[in-house]
Structure formats: structure tokens, C-alpha cells
Design a protein around this motif. Structure first.
Motif, PDB file in Angstrom:
ATOM      1  N   ASN A  91     -29.860 -37.388  53.203  1.00  0.00           N
ATOM      2  CA  ASN A  91     -28.792 -38.184  52.591  1.00  0.00           C
ATOM      3  C   ASN A  91     -29.285 -39.568  52.210  1.00  0.00           C
ATOM      4  N   TRP A  92     -29.997 -40.210  53.127  1.00  0.00           N
ATOM      5  CA  TRP A  92     -30.465 -41.565  52.873  1.00  0.00           C
ATOM      6  C   TRP A  92     -31.610 -41.605  51.870  1.00  0.00           C
TER       7      TRP A  92
ATOM      8  N   ASN B 258     -29.541 -32.746  49.377  1.00  0.00           N
ATOM      9  CA  ASN B 258     -28.123 -32.515  49.619  1.00  0.00           C
ATOM     10  C   ASN B 258     -27.250 -32.848  48.419  1.00  0.00           C
TER      11      ASN B 258
ATOM     12  N   ILE C   7     -22.333 -36.182  48.889  1.00  0.00           N
ATOM     13  CA  ILE C   7     -23.618 -36.762  48.496  1.00  0.00           C
ATOM     14  C   ILE C   7     -23.774 -36.798  46.977  1.00  0.00           C
TER      15      ILE C   7
ATOM     16  N   GLU D 167     -24.096 -40.136  44.673  1.00  0.00           N
ATOM     17  CA  GLU D 167     -25.190 -40.369  43.740  1.00  0.00           C
ATOM     18  C   GLU D 167     -24.654 -40.791  42.372  1.00  0.00           C
TER      19      GLU D 167
ATOM     20  N   GLU E 252     -22.261 -45.764  50.736  1.00  0.00           N
ATOM     21  CA  GLU E 252     -23.040 -44.530  50.765  1.00  0.00           C
ATOM     22  C   GLU E 252     -23.975 -44.478  51.967  1.00  0.00           C
TER      23      GLU E 252
ATOM     24  N   GLY F  64     -23.691 -41.360  54.334  1.00  0.00           N
ATOM     25  CA  GLY F  64     -24.893 -40.610  54.676  1.00  0.00           C
ATOM     26  C   GLY F  64     -25.066 -40.406  56.161  1.00  0.00           C
TER      27      GLY F  64
ATOM     28  N   GLN G  41     -21.798 -37.829  57.437  1.00  0.00           N
ATOM     29  CA  GLN G  41     -21.847 -36.423  57.060  1.00  0.00           C
ATOM     30  C   GLN G  41     -22.661 -35.551  58.019  1.00  0.00           C
TER      31      GLN G  41
END
Length: 280
Positions: A114-115, A147, A229, A233, A249, A253, A256
Motif C-alpha cells: 500500500n505504501w 494492491n 488503494i 492512487e 492515504e 494504507g 487496510q
């Protein structure tokens, strides 16, 4: 294309990765190359690279485990204790040792993936063209978070449900699983023999509904993660990584993977965690 020059990457994108990027992220991952006719997408390559970096990074931080931990070992142990204390009561003592490696793997993998979408250059380094406005437009990014690709989250969800099935069958067995799904939960002594028999069709129908819910769990797990995700983005790219949304975000991240492992733990605990004094 008249007035436009095809480029491999924008030099400015190295410093300002989103200023010249495309306005939105494509729902489909881009194919970078193929191996024996099988496509290899940018999200696949990103997931492989992040996985390797994750393994190497943890090994370097921990090194040889010591009784008095180093700083790196203390950080990793802190995460392990956090995840263990949060999911242990949900899973139950019986199946926890078997479930913990999967829980930790899901948590760290999803978190870092995610990050990875917040790293400068994601979505703005790749093949594209310079438009008439003088901005660089990326049409085929080289880096895409795994993701943010639905294929990646579906694979994660399928692995999670396969792990759930193996753990449940190993520690409770098929008989207990079937009884949990379709068995009559009423106490015959309390409700009486007649009512107990009358409740059988109800619990059978509830079991059918439960089986349907189990079958759609991979879909719900994958869509929840992908939607958050992928949406993030797009939000970041359309707002040029505005700091507030970037911080948002960052939090999403982190949340989730917690949601994913908590649901995975609940699925196991519903079958395996009936209390220490209860026997099937």
C-alpha cells in the motif's frame, strides 16, 4: 503524433514525480513484457521487488536474534507483539500458532505494498509523450502498487481463504465445520423436542446462507482492498499529491492491512475459537 515527442521518462519527474503525470490511473495494469507468452505487468514487477526488499530489509534489521534486541529487532518485535495481541483473542489459542505466520505475512505485505504507491516516481516514471502543453503524459508507467491491481488483491484473498480452510480442517476437522454451518444450535432440553425438530430447517437454511457468504469472501476481501488503494492512487494523481490527501492515504494504507487480518482472524475464530472450556 504531430507536435508530440515520445519519451521514456521525464527528467523533471524524478524531482516532481506527479507534476507531469497523467490525470488518472488506469484500472488495468500495463504489460511491460511477456515470458513464454504470459504477460508480466507493472504491478507484478512492483510486487516482486517490494517482496524482495521486505524480506531483505527485515533480515537486515533483525540479523541474528539476540536476548537483548538491537534497534531493528526491537522495531520488528514491536510490530509482532502488536499484531499478536490484537488477533490472538479473536483466533483462539487452539489455532493461533498456525494462523500467526499467515496473519503477519498478510499484514506486512499489504502494508508495504500500500505504501509503495506513495513513493515518488510511482505512476510518473514510464513511457509516454510530451504534449503540446509542454507537460509529460505517462501512458505506460513502470511502477504500479500491487494492491491497485484487482488481480493482485484477488490472489491475496484466495490465498487467505485457502489458508483459512486448511487451518479450520486441521484444528477442528470437517465434521465440526459442517456442524458449525448446518447444525442445530438450539438446546433440546430448553426448547423441547418438538421445537428442536422444527428448528432444523431454519438452521439448514442458515447454513446455506453461510456457505454463500464464505464463497463471496474472496470477492469482498479483494474489492475492499483494491477499491481503497486504487481510489487513493487516482485521488493523489488528480490532486498532484496534495499533502492532506497524501497523509490520508498514508493512514488508509495502514488501516487496510489491519482490516484484512482482522477479518481473516474472525473467519478462523468463528469456527476454531469456542472458548477453552467448550469441547465439540
Amino acid at each position: 503524433m504531430a507536435g508530440k515527442k515520445t519519451l521514456l521518462l521525464s527528467s523533471a519527474a524524478l524531482l516532481l514525480p506527479v507534476a507531469n503525470a497523467s490525470a488518472a490511473v488506469s484500472p488495468a495494469a500495463d504489460e511491460l513484457f511477456s515470458v513464454f507468452g504470459l504477460p508480466v505487468t507493472n504491478s507484478m514487477v512492483t510486487s516482486w521487488v517490494i517482496s524482495i526488499l521486505l524480506i531483505v530489509g527485515i533480515r537486515m534489521m533483525v540479523g541474528r536474534p539476540q536476548l537483548v534486541p538491537s534497534k531493528g529487532q526491537a522495531i520488528i518485535e514491536g510490530f509482532l507483539v502488536f499484531v499478536r495481541d490484537m488477533t490472538g483473542p479473536i483466533v483462539g489459542k487452539k489455532a493461533f500458532n498456525a494462523a500467526l505466520p499467515f496473519i503477519l505475512a498478510f499484514f506486512f505485505y499489504i502494508l508495504i505494498q500500500n505504501w509503495s504507491g506513495l513513493i515518488p516516481g510511482v505512476g510518473s516514471l514510464g513511457m509516454g509523450y510530451t504534449g503540446e502543453d509542454g507537460h509529460f503524459h505517462v501512458t505506460q508507467p513502470w511502477i504500479r502498487p500491487a494492491n491497485a491491481d484487482w488481480n493482485g488483491t484477488i490472489a491475496l484473498a484466495l490465498v487467505a481463504m485457502a489458508s483459512w480452510l486448511v487451518i479450520v480442517l486441521k484444528y477442528d476437522g470437517p465434521a465440526v465445520l459442517i456442524k458449525d454451518l448446518f447444525g442445530n444450535k438450539a438446546d433440546k432440553k430448553e426448547v423441547g423436542a418438538g421445537m428442536w425438530m422444527a428448528l432444523w430447517p431454519v438452521f439448514l437454511m442458515v447454513g446455506v446462507i453461510e456457505v454463500i457468504s464464505i464463497c463471496i469472501r474472496p470477492f469482498t476481501l479483494s474489492v475492499r482492498l483494491f477499491g481503497n488503494i486504487f481510489g487513493g492512487e487516482n485521488l493523489l494523481h488528480q490532486t498532484n499529491f496534495f499533502p492532506i490527501f497524501y497523509f490520508l492515504e498514508l493512514m488508509v494504507g495502514f488501516v487496510q492491512p489491519l482490516v484484512f487480518i482482522l477479518l481473516f482472524s474472525v473467519y478462523i475464530g468463528l469456527i476454531c475459537n469456542h472458548g477453552d472450556d467448550e469441547h465439540h
